[in-house]
Design an enzyme around this catalytic site. Structure first.
Site, PDB file in Angstrom:
ATOM      1  N   GLY A  31       0.585  -1.370  -0.065  1.00 32.19           N
ATOM      2  CA  GLY A  31       0.278  -0.012  -0.139  1.00 32.19           C
ATOM      3  C   GLY A  31       0.799   1.416  -0.132  1.00 32.19           C
ATOM      4  O   GLY A  31       0.416   2.445   0.391  1.00 32.19           O
ATOM      5  N   ASN A  72       1.441   3.179  -2.631  1.00 25.59           N
ATOM      6  CA  ASN A  72       0.974   4.041  -3.568  1.00 25.59           C
ATOM      7  C   ASN A  72      -0.423   4.687  -2.711  1.00 25.59           C
ATOM      8  O   ASN A  72      -0.914   5.715  -2.917  1.00 25.59           O
ATOM      9  CB  ASN A  72       0.456   3.551  -4.961  1.00 25.59           C
ATOM     10  CG  ASN A  72       1.636   3.480  -5.930  1.00 25.59           C
ATOM     11  OD1 ASN A  72       1.915   4.709  -6.413  1.00 25.59           O
ATOM     12  ND2 ASN A  72       2.297   2.509  -6.085  1.00 25.59           N
ATOM     13  N   MET A 109      -4.211  -6.871  -6.802  1.00 26.73           N
ATOM     14  CA  MET A 109      -3.519  -8.160  -7.704  1.00 26.73           C
ATOM     15  C   MET A 109      -4.614  -9.028  -8.368  1.00 26.73           C
ATOM     16  O   MET A 109      -4.323 -10.299  -8.453  1.00 26.73           O
ATOM     17  CB  MET A 109      -2.541  -8.791  -6.832  1.00 26.73           C
ATOM     18  CG  MET A 109      -1.280  -7.895  -6.398  1.00 26.73           C
ATOM     19  SD  MET A 109      -0.532  -6.916  -7.742  1.00 26.73           S
ATOM     20  CE  MET A 109       0.388  -8.168  -8.535  1.00 26.73           C
ATOM     21  N   ARG A 110      -5.772  -8.735  -8.592  1.00 28.88           N
ATOM     22  CA  ARG A 110      -6.714  -9.557  -9.148  1.00 28.88           C
ATOM     23  C   ARG A 110      -7.083  -8.906 -10.391  1.00 28.88           C
ATOM     24  O   ARG A 110      -7.500  -7.650 -10.207  1.00 28.88           O
ATOM     25  CB  ARG A 110      -7.910  -9.893  -8.165  1.00 28.88           C
ATOM     26  CG  ARG A 110      -7.614 -11.085  -7.356  1.00 28.88           C
ATOM     27  CD  ARG A 110      -8.499 -11.368  -6.540  1.00 28.88           C
ATOM     28  NE  ARG A 110      -9.806 -12.138  -7.071  1.00 28.88           N
ATOM     29  CZ  ARG A 110      -9.755 -13.556  -7.258  1.00 28.88           C
ATOM     30  NH1 ARG A 110      -8.732 -14.110  -7.023  1.00 28.88           N
ATOM     31  NH2 ARG A 110     -10.715 -14.017  -7.999  1.00 28.88           N
ATOM     32  N   LEU A 135     -10.121  -7.627 -12.976  1.00 25.61           N
ATOM     33  CA  LEU A 135     -11.296  -7.478 -12.639  1.00 25.61           C
ATOM     34  C   LEU A 135     -12.325  -7.735 -13.570  1.00 25.61           C
ATOM     35  O   LEU A 135     -11.689  -7.665 -15.056  1.00 25.61           O
ATOM     36  CB  LEU A 135     -11.622  -5.789 -12.295  1.00 25.61           C
ATOM     37  CG  LEU A 135     -11.052  -5.429 -10.953  1.00 25.61           C
ATOM     38  CD1 LEU A 135     -10.723  -4.093 -11.196  1.00 25.61           C
ATOM     39  CD2 LEU A 135     -11.768  -5.786  -9.825  1.00 25.61           C
ATOM     40  N   ASN A 191      -5.512   3.019 -12.484  1.00 25.64           N
ATOM     41  CA  ASN A 191      -4.490   1.934 -12.190  1.00 25.64           C
ATOM     42  C   ASN A 191      -3.244   2.633 -12.515  1.00 25.64           C
ATOM     43  O   ASN A 191      -3.240   3.407 -13.252  1.00 25.64           O
ATOM     44  CB  ASN A 191      -4.658   0.682 -12.972  1.00 25.64           C
ATOM     45  CG  ASN A 191      -3.763  -0.332 -12.668  1.00 25.64           C
ATOM     46  OD1 ASN A 191      -3.681  -0.579 -11.385  1.00 25.64           O
ATOM     47  ND2 ASN A 191      -3.038  -0.780 -13.527  1.00 25.64           N
ATOM     48  N   HIS A 213       0.451   1.207 -13.283  1.00 29.14           N
ATOM     49  CA  HIS A 213       1.075   0.029 -13.781  1.00 29.14           C
ATOM     50  C   HIS A 213       2.782   0.522 -13.643  1.00 29.14           C
ATOM     51  O   HIS A 213       2.971   1.735 -14.305  1.00 29.14           O
ATOM     52  CB  HIS A 213       0.743  -0.160 -15.120  1.00 29.14           C
ATOM     53  CG  HIS A 213       1.505  -1.402 -15.791  1.00 29.14           C
ATOM     54  ND1 HIS A 213       1.047  -2.500 -15.185  1.00 29.14           N
ATOM     55  CD2 HIS A 213       2.345  -1.586 -16.600  1.00 29.14           C
ATOM     56  CE1 HIS A 213       1.964  -3.543 -15.837  1.00 29.14           C
ATOM     57  NE2 HIS A 213       2.936  -2.677 -16.719  1.00 29.14           N
ATOM     58  N   GLU A 216     -11.654  -3.008 -20.218  1.00 30.40           N
ATOM     59  CA  GLU A 216     -11.501  -4.364 -20.040  1.00 30.40           C
ATOM     60  C   GLU A 216     -10.391  -5.116 -20.623  1.00 30.40           C
ATOM     61  O   GLU A 216     -10.320  -6.151 -20.224  1.00 30.40           O
ATOM     62  CB  GLU A 216     -12.785  -4.870 -20.999  1.00 30.40           C
ATOM     63  CG  GLU A 216     -14.283  -4.550 -20.075  1.00 30.40           C
ATOM     64  CD  GLU A 216     -15.434  -4.869 -20.829  1.00 30.40           C
ATOM     65  OE1 GLU A 216     -15.571  -5.915 -21.597  1.00 30.40           O
ATOM     66  OE2 GLU A 216     -16.589  -3.910 -20.933  1.00 30.40           O
ATOM     67  N   ASP A 217      -9.624  -4.406 -21.024  1.00 31.36           N
ATOM     68  CA  ASP A 217      -8.280  -5.157 -21.665  1.00 31.36           C
ATOM     69  C   ASP A 217      -7.248  -4.530 -20.638  1.00 31.36           C
ATOM     70  O   ASP A 217      -7.048  -3.504 -20.399  1.00 31.36           O
ATOM     71  CB  ASP A 217      -7.964  -4.352 -22.892  1.00 31.36           C
ATOM     72  CG  ASP A 217      -9.012  -4.687 -23.841  1.00 31.36           C
ATOM     73  OD1 ASP A 217      -9.507  -6.084 -24.085  1.00 31.36           O
ATOM     74  OD2 ASP A 217      -9.291  -3.883 -24.932  1.00 31.36           O
TER      75      ASP A 217
END
Ligand code: GRF
Length: 209
Positions: free
Chosen positions: A13, A15, A92-93, A95, A109, A111, A144-145
């Site tokens: 955590g 960030n 880390m999942r 969606l 997000n 990255h 979604e990608d």
């Protein structure tokens, strides 16, 4: 009035902490209404609680393979907290479209690579293996990608001789902590994407040790 943000984490955590620190400023356009994790003992949850922020853990394991049911539970909790924007910060999942569509245009997000390129995991080792001379981080809208949504802001760092994945990760992380709050603020304020980039470029990178 500050917008309500929910932060999703799975781990340490850092960030999240950068976002909490930024949100503490009276003129920052967001407040953190909830820190939510799929990992009950995520270190970041304890840090958020210590900072006086509402936290919740909704482990995914009891839901088995029913990702939609887990995500419905997440949405319910976020809605109950009045969350308008979602920041993924080491969540880390992957969606499903159910969750992504619910927060379309208001989920971000961070990255640890200069997207497009080095999507997925182990980005620092892969940057080194590829012989990259520049590496960095990206804040993007979640679609979604995986790791492919519209880019809101980026920060670059040099790759230096002798770098290991850990030294490179640490150099990128310093920039992540500056970039994420700037990008969130720019999105909420309705600033065009270049405004977030300008906010970062206006602050020169610190000298590399
Ligand atoms: C960061 O490197 C972030 O870019 C990636 O996962 C890591 C999370 O670190 N998505 P932390 O939990 O924010 O310290």
């Amino acid at each position: 009035m500050k917008r309500k943000v929910g932060i999703l984490i799975s781990g340490r955590g850092s960030n999240m902490q950068a976002l909490l620190a930024a949100a503490a400023a009276p003129d920052y356009p967001a407040e953190v209404a909830l820190v939510l994790s799929n990992v009950a003992d995520a270190p970041g949850l304890a840090l958020a609680a210590a900072a006086g922020v509402a936290t919740a853990a909704i482990p995914h394991k009891p839901f088995g393979r029913d990702r939609a049911a887990h995500e419905a539970a997440l949405i319910e909790r976020l809605e109950a907290a009045g969350v308008e924007y979602v920041c993924l910060a080491g969540y880390m999942r992957v969606l499903t479209p159910l969750f992504v569509r619910h927060y379309a245009g208001r989920m971000l997000n961070i990255h640890p690579s200069l997207l497009p390129g080095l999507e997925g995991v182990d980005t620092h080792a892969r940057a080194l293996a590829a012989g990259a001379r520049l590496h960095g981080c990206t804040v993007h809208l979640v679609t979604e990608d995986l790791d492919a949504g519209p880019i809101l802001a980026q920060a670059a760092v040099p790759v230096l001789p002798g770098d290991t994945p850990d030294t490179l990760a640490a150099r990128v992380l310093v920039q992540e902590h500056r970039l994420y709050p700037a990008a969130l603020a720019a999105l909420i304020s309705g600033a065009p994407h270049w405004a977030a980039e300008t906010a970062v470029l206006a602050n020169p990178l610190p000298p590399v040790a």
